[in-house]
Design a protein around this motif. Structure first.
Motif, PDB file in Angstrom:
ATOM      1  N   PRO A   1      18.887  -3.993  -6.108  1.00  0.00           N
ATOM      2  CA  PRO A   1      18.362  -5.279  -5.640  1.00  0.00           C
ATOM      3  C   PRO A   1      16.839  -5.238  -5.618  1.00  0.00           C
ATOM      4  CG  PRO A   1      19.166  -3.973  -3.794  1.00  0.00           C
ATOM      5  CD  PRO A   1      19.560  -3.236  -5.045  1.00  0.00           C
ATOM      6  N   GLU A   2      16.209  -6.370  -5.785  1.00  0.00           N
ATOM      7  CA  GLU A   2      14.748  -6.396  -5.911  1.00  0.00           C
ATOM      8  C   GLU A   2      14.068  -6.215  -4.557  1.00  0.00           C
ATOM      9  OE1 GLU A   2      12.688  -9.050  -8.296  1.00  0.00           O
ATOM     10  OE2 GLU A   2      13.887  -8.676 -10.078  1.00  0.00           O
ATOM     11  N   ALA A   3      14.032  -4.988  -4.099  1.00  0.00           N
ATOM     12  CA  ALA A   3      13.339  -4.660  -2.853  1.00  0.00           C
ATOM     13  C   ALA A   3      11.832  -4.681  -3.094  1.00  0.00           C
ATOM     14  CB  ALA A   3      13.768  -3.279  -2.372  1.00  0.00           C
ATOM     15  N   PRO A   4      11.041  -4.990  -2.073  1.00  0.00           N
ATOM     16  CA  PRO A   4       9.585  -4.950  -2.236  1.00  0.00           C
ATOM     17  C   PRO A   4       9.100  -3.518  -2.405  1.00  0.00           C
ATOM     18  CG  PRO A   4      10.154  -5.367   0.059  1.00  0.00           C
ATOM     19  CD  PRO A   4      11.435  -5.438  -0.725  1.00  0.00           C
ATOM     20  N   VAL A   5       8.237  -3.304  -3.393  1.00  0.00           N
ATOM     21  CA  VAL A   5       7.665  -1.989  -3.670  1.00  0.00           C
ATOM     22  C   VAL A   5       6.167  -2.077  -3.419  1.00  0.00           C
ATOM     23  CG1 VAL A   5       7.281  -0.198  -5.397  1.00  0.00           C
ATOM     24  CG2 VAL A   5       9.422  -1.506  -5.413  1.00  0.00           C
ATOM     25  N   PHE A   6       5.674  -1.219  -2.529  1.00  0.00           N
ATOM     26  CA  PHE A   6       4.257  -1.197  -2.192  1.00  0.00           C
ATOM     27  C   PHE A   6       3.620   0.041  -2.820  1.00  0.00           C
ATOM     28  CE2 PHE A   6       6.296  -3.722   1.029  1.00  0.00           C
ATOM     29  CZ  PHE A   6       5.454  -4.811   1.158  1.00  0.00           C
ATOM     30  N   ILE A   7       2.624  -0.177  -3.672  1.00  0.00           N
ATOM     31  CA  ILE A   7       1.899   0.937  -4.285  1.00  0.00           C
ATOM     32  C   ILE A   7       0.631   1.120  -3.467  1.00  0.00           C
ATOM     33  CG2 ILE A   7       0.860   1.881  -6.358  1.00  0.00           C
ATOM     34  CD1 ILE A   7       3.142  -1.057  -6.793  1.00  0.00           C
ATOM     35  N   ASP A   8       0.696   2.068  -2.532  1.00  0.00           N
ATOM     36  CA  ASP A   8      -0.430   2.270  -1.616  1.00  0.00           C
ATOM     37  C   ASP A   8      -1.274   3.438  -2.104  1.00  0.00           C
ATOM     38  OD1 ASP A   8      -2.172   2.005   0.424  1.00  0.00           O
ATOM     39  OD2 ASP A   8      -0.843   2.758   1.990  1.00  0.00           O
TER      40      ASP A   8
ATOM     41  N   SER B   1      -6.889  -2.216  -0.289  1.00  0.00           N
ATOM     42  CA  SER B   1      -7.796  -1.937   0.822  1.00  0.00           C
ATOM     43  C   SER B   1      -7.090  -1.190   1.948  1.00  0.00           C
ATOM     44  CB  SER B   1      -8.359  -3.248   1.372  1.00  0.00           C
ATOM     45  OG  SER B   1      -7.330  -4.007   2.005  1.00  0.00           O
ATOM     46  N   VAL B   2      -7.888  -0.688   2.882  1.00  0.00           N
ATOM     47  CA  VAL B   2      -7.334  -0.037   4.064  1.00  0.00           C
ATOM     48  C   VAL B   2      -6.515  -1.035   4.878  1.00  0.00           C
ATOM     49  CG1 VAL B   2      -7.919   1.099   6.240  1.00  0.00           C
ATOM     50  CG2 VAL B   2      -9.177   1.679   4.155  1.00  0.00           C
ATOM     51  N   ASP B   3      -6.990  -2.282   4.962  1.00  0.00           N
ATOM     52  CA  ASP B   3      -6.238  -3.307   5.697  1.00  0.00           C
ATOM     53  C   ASP B   3      -4.888  -3.569   5.037  1.00  0.00           C
ATOM     54  OD1 ASP B   3      -8.201  -3.609   7.606  1.00  0.00           O
ATOM     55  OD2 ASP B   3      -9.170  -5.315   6.602  1.00  0.00           O
ATOM     56  N   ASP B   4      -4.855  -3.574   3.695  1.00  0.00           N
ATOM     57  CA  ASP B   4      -3.582  -3.733   2.991  1.00  0.00           C
ATOM     58  C   ASP B   4      -2.632  -2.604   3.366  1.00  0.00           C
ATOM     59  OD1 ASP B   4      -4.537  -5.961   1.653  1.00  0.00           O
ATOM     60  OD2 ASP B   4      -5.146  -4.827  -0.129  1.00  0.00           O
ATOM     61  N   SER B   5      -3.165  -1.386   3.421  1.00  0.00           N
ATOM     62  CA  SER B   5      -2.348  -0.228   3.757  1.00  0.00           C
ATOM     63  C   SER B   5      -1.818  -0.325   5.186  1.00  0.00           C
ATOM     64  CB  SER B   5      -3.171   1.048   3.580  1.00  0.00           C
ATOM     65  OG  SER B   5      -2.407   2.190   3.888  1.00  0.00           O
ATOM     66  N   LYS B   6      -2.668  -0.725   6.103  1.00  0.00           N
ATOM     67  CA  LYS B   6      -2.253  -0.841   7.506  1.00  0.00           C
ATOM     68  C   LYS B   6      -1.190  -1.916   7.685  1.00  0.00           C
ATOM     69  CE  LYS B   6      -6.568   0.806   9.605  1.00  0.00           C
ATOM     70  NZ  LYS B   6      -7.746   0.441  10.435  1.00  0.00           N
ATOM     71  N   ALA B   7      -1.264  -2.965   6.871  1.00  0.00           N
ATOM     72  CA  ALA B   7      -0.289  -4.053   6.993  1.00  0.00           C
ATOM     73  C   ALA B   7       1.125  -3.576   6.671  1.00  0.00           C
ATOM     74  CB  ALA B   7      -0.678  -5.205   6.072  1.00  0.00           C
ATOM     75  N   ILE B   8       1.253  -2.579   5.802  1.00  0.00           N
ATOM     76  CA  ILE B   8       2.575  -2.059   5.437  1.00  0.00           C
ATOM     77  C   ILE B   8       3.257  -1.448   6.655  1.00  0.00           C
ATOM     78  CG2 ILE B   8       3.817  -0.450   3.931  1.00  0.00           C
ATOM     79  CD1 ILE B   8       1.471  -0.643   1.973  1.00  0.00           C
ATOM     80  N   ALA B   9       2.469  -0.925   7.584  1.00  0.00           N
ATOM     81  CA  ALA B   9       3.026  -0.276   8.775  1.00  0.00           C
ATOM     82  C   ALA B   9       3.850  -1.252   9.624  1.00  0.00           C
ATOM     83  CB  ALA B   9       1.904   0.333   9.611  1.00  0.00           C
ATOM     84  N   ARG B  10       3.615  -2.546   9.459  1.00  0.00           N
ATOM     85  CA  ARG B  10       4.376  -3.533  10.239  1.00  0.00           C
ATOM     86  C   ARG B  10       5.790  -3.737   9.686  1.00  0.00           C
ATOM     87  NH1 ARG B  10      -0.872  -6.109  10.358  1.00  0.00           N
ATOM     88  NH2 ARG B  10      -0.326  -7.460   8.599  1.00  0.00           N
ATOM     89  N   ILE B  11       6.047  -3.221   8.481  1.00  0.00           N
ATOM     90  CA  ILE B  11       7.364  -3.372   7.862  1.00  0.00           C
ATOM     91  C   ILE B  11       8.247  -2.208   8.297  1.00  0.00           C
ATOM     92  CG2 ILE B  11       8.621  -3.541   5.683  1.00  0.00           C
ATOM     93  CD1 ILE B  11       6.015  -4.555   4.426  1.00  0.00           C
TER      94      ILE B  11
ATOM     95  N   GLY C   1      -4.469  11.798   2.076  1.00  0.00           N
ATOM     96  CA  GLY C   1      -4.292  10.444   1.572  1.00  0.00           C
ATOM     97  C   GLY C   1      -3.472   9.563   2.495  1.00  0.00           C
ATOM     98  N   ARG C   2      -3.093   8.391   1.957  1.00  0.00           N
ATOM     99  CA  ARG C   2      -2.453   7.368   2.777  1.00  0.00           C
ATOM    100  C   ARG C   2      -0.998   7.673   3.119  1.00  0.00           C
ATOM    101  NH1 ARG C   2      -4.742   1.658   0.166  1.00  0.00           N
ATOM    102  NH2 ARG C   2      -6.957   2.031   0.605  1.00  0.00           N
ATOM    103  N   VAL C   3      -0.350   8.532   2.342  1.00  0.00           N
ATOM    104  CA  VAL C   3       1.063   8.792   2.611  1.00  0.00           C
ATOM    105  C   VAL C   3       1.261   9.386   3.998  1.00  0.00           C
ATOM    106  CG1 VAL C   3       1.180  11.154   1.682  1.00  0.00           C
ATOM    107  CG2 VAL C   3       3.182   9.662   1.549  1.00  0.00           C
ATOM    108  N   ARG C   4       0.280  10.104   4.509  1.00  0.00           N
ATOM    109  CA  ARG C   4       0.450  10.726   5.822  1.00  0.00           C
ATOM    110  C   ARG C   4       0.578   9.666   6.921  1.00  0.00           C
ATOM    111  NH1 ARG C   4      -1.007  16.385   5.438  1.00  0.00           N
ATOM    112  NH2 ARG C   4      -1.555  16.550   7.631  1.00  0.00           N
TER     113      ARG C   4
END
Length: 529
Positions: A272-279, A316-326, A342-345
């Motif tokens: 299924p077309e799940a959202p994919v975030f390339i951070d 951006s860093v803000d884009d990355s932080k927004a993923i944390a709300r999911i 990096g951001r994966v941590r």
């Protein structure tokens, strides 16, 4: 001629080989050490040679464990040229500045903690300005074309099929009418990856320096359909658990291969077309380089699949932080591939403690890295100084590796050996992998005396076609510390176990007794002469 192993000796990272011939001093690679903290600390120390005395750097490919200390080399006085393929140079344009920014960000976070603890500030290994100066000293070469490096010394690059622009480097050195042929493998591709073809190299050499990352294991031979089926099963199971799927991925090649396969699975309806975030801003920029070099990729492979409505770029860093709300249903692809930085941590901090989440590693995890600690089954880990419980499912697949496995390495080495049976140095592997590869080469007909597993900083002299190990001082790090978990890993594990013991003790008296015993041991140690 002298050859010194300044990195990737008894460990997988920090590739760096110093070569002196007829007054010329070369480096083959100048990579960053990754792994446990003791190993990473080498990145901050002095080089075991004078950077200003190096004439030329020959670079096998752009991965940071092969290129990541080039800006430091320039910062400390190197003024020569850095030679690499066109694809490697284009990737470095983004990778080295990105490396500098990651260091500066991590150091800024560490210095905030140090200020709170009253500890001294630390400085990044290099800055973005250093990286930009390094790029100005980089020249592109063509595959299979000789490049003159000095009197009686020339080199050419062969496609190693590891990542875009990757190469094995052949050197010819003439002395007293005798030509010695050396071959540095770089990282050897498996020959069956989505974006790469078959590794190439000359058929005969006198001295072979080859990687042994997977020298102790074979992988199943899979076609593209089978590989995607394995990925589909893992992703489907992760989504079924109800949480997020976090995929630590190397920004160059592995991320692109993963996204290309996900796109095909979405297109076919297999997922299924799940959202994919390339951070990973670096992965996004690297993709643009892949587009520019599409003609060099394997037939039928194209990065055009990366542009889908459900693929979301976190620039951006803000884009990355927004993923944390999911909290559920997202596939988060972020660097670094071994969870070393990096951001994966940040995404691991947000998801590891959730039983419904999944972490899926898709590449090699060196000993001492956070990725390897997770795969070992640790019940809790420390990230950015905080204890994080590991409740998520920890999964791993090895179908996207860009490295040849044991059988492929043996085939590659024997094809290079020719009739002369060269001296072979086994590097870029952990001790058990290199020992297994050495045994395989012996069984294939290579004389044991021709096989060397060099120690870090060990120097060899080549005279009249024969090699002699020279004495060297105290190495910067022993093989045991470089290849395994160090005291920092054991310290983090002790803190996690102590905290759990204190939480689960039946009474305050039991907790106090444990603490008193620890204080007693520390006081006794302090009072010893």
């Amino acid at each position: 001629m002298k050859l010194r192993f300044c990195g990737a000796a008894g460990t997988v990272t920090g590739s760096c080989y110093w070569l002196e011939h007829d007054g010329k001093r070369l480096l083959i690679d100048c990579g960053m050490f990754q792994g446990n903290k003791s190993l990473r600390q080498l990145n901050y120390g002095a080089f075991p040679f004078d950077p200003a005395a190096i004439d030329t750097v020959l670079l096998t490919h752009a991965h940071i464990d092969h290129s990541g200390l080039l800006p430091k080399l320039v910062r400390l006085g190197f003024r020569g040229r850095i030679l690499c393929t066109d694809g490697t140079r284009d990737l470095l344009t983004y990778m080295l500045p990105d490396s500098a920014e990651v260091q500066q960000s991590d150091v800024a976070r560490l210095n905030r903690r140090n200020a709170q603890r009253g500890a001294a500030e630390v400085q990044p290994i290099y800055t973005r300005d250093d990286a930009e100066r390094c790029l100005a000293q980089t020249d592109a070469v063509e595959y299979r074309k000789w490049r003159q490096l000095g009197r009686g010394l020339r080199a050419r690059w062969w496609n190693a099929a590891h990542i875009l622009g990757s190469a094995s480097i052949e050197l010819e050195a003439e002395e007293d009418g005798r030509v010695t042929r050396l071959l540095f493998s770089g990282d050897i591709g498996p020959g069956d990856q989505p974006l790469q073809g078959t590794p190439q190299a000359p058929d005969d050499c006198d001295v072979l320096v080859m990687e042994g990352t997977y020298g102790d294991r074979d992988r199943a031979r899979l076609d593209a359909k089978s590989r995607r089926q394995i990925l589909r099963d893992e992703v489907a199971a992760a989504l079924q658990r109800g949480g997020n799927l976090v995929v630590p991925a190397f920004a160059v090649e592995r991320t692109q291969e993963l996204l290309a396969d996900l796109a095909l699975l979405f297109d076919s309806g297999a997922l299924p077309e799940a959202p994919v975030f390339i951070d990973s801003p670096l992965a996004l920029r690297a993709t643009a380089v892949f587009v520019e070099h599409a003609a060099e990729l394997s037939e039928g492979s194209t990065p055009a699949q990366f542009r889908r409505a459900n693929f979301h770029a976190a620039e951006s860093v803000d884009d990355s932080k927004a993923i944390a709300r999911i909290q559920r249903g997202a596939i988060i692809v972020a660097g670094s591939g071994m969870c070393d930085g990096g951001r994966v941590r940040h995404h691991l901090k947000n998801n590891l403690w959730r039983p419904e989440s999944t972490v899926l590693t898709i590449g090699f995890q060196a000993s001492g890295t956070l990725g390897q600690v997770l795969l070992s089954g640790a019940p809790a880990v420390r990230i950015h100084g905080e204890e994080i419980a590991v409740k998520a499912a920890i999964r791993s697949i090895d179908v996207y590796s860009g490295h040849a496995d044991r059988g492929q390495l043996l085939d590659w080495a024997m094809a290079r050996a020719g009739k002369g049976k060269p001296s072979i140095f086994l590097t870029h592997g952990e001790p058990h992998a290199l020992a297994a590869l050495r045994q395989g080469l012996i069984e294939a007909g290579i004389a044991p005396a021709a096989l060397q597993i060099p120690a870090l900083d060990e120097t060899f002299e080549l005279s009249r076609g024969r090699l002699h190990s020279l004495r060297f001082g105290v190495p910067r790090l022993t093989g045991e510390t470089a290849a395994g978990q160090d005291w920092h890993n054991r310290y983090a594990d002790l803190l996690v176990r102590l905290a759990k013991r204190l939480r689960t003790s039946k009474s305050d008296a039991a907790r106090e007794q444990l603490l008193q015993q620890l204080r007693y041991d520390l006081d006794q140690d302090r009072n010893r002469p």
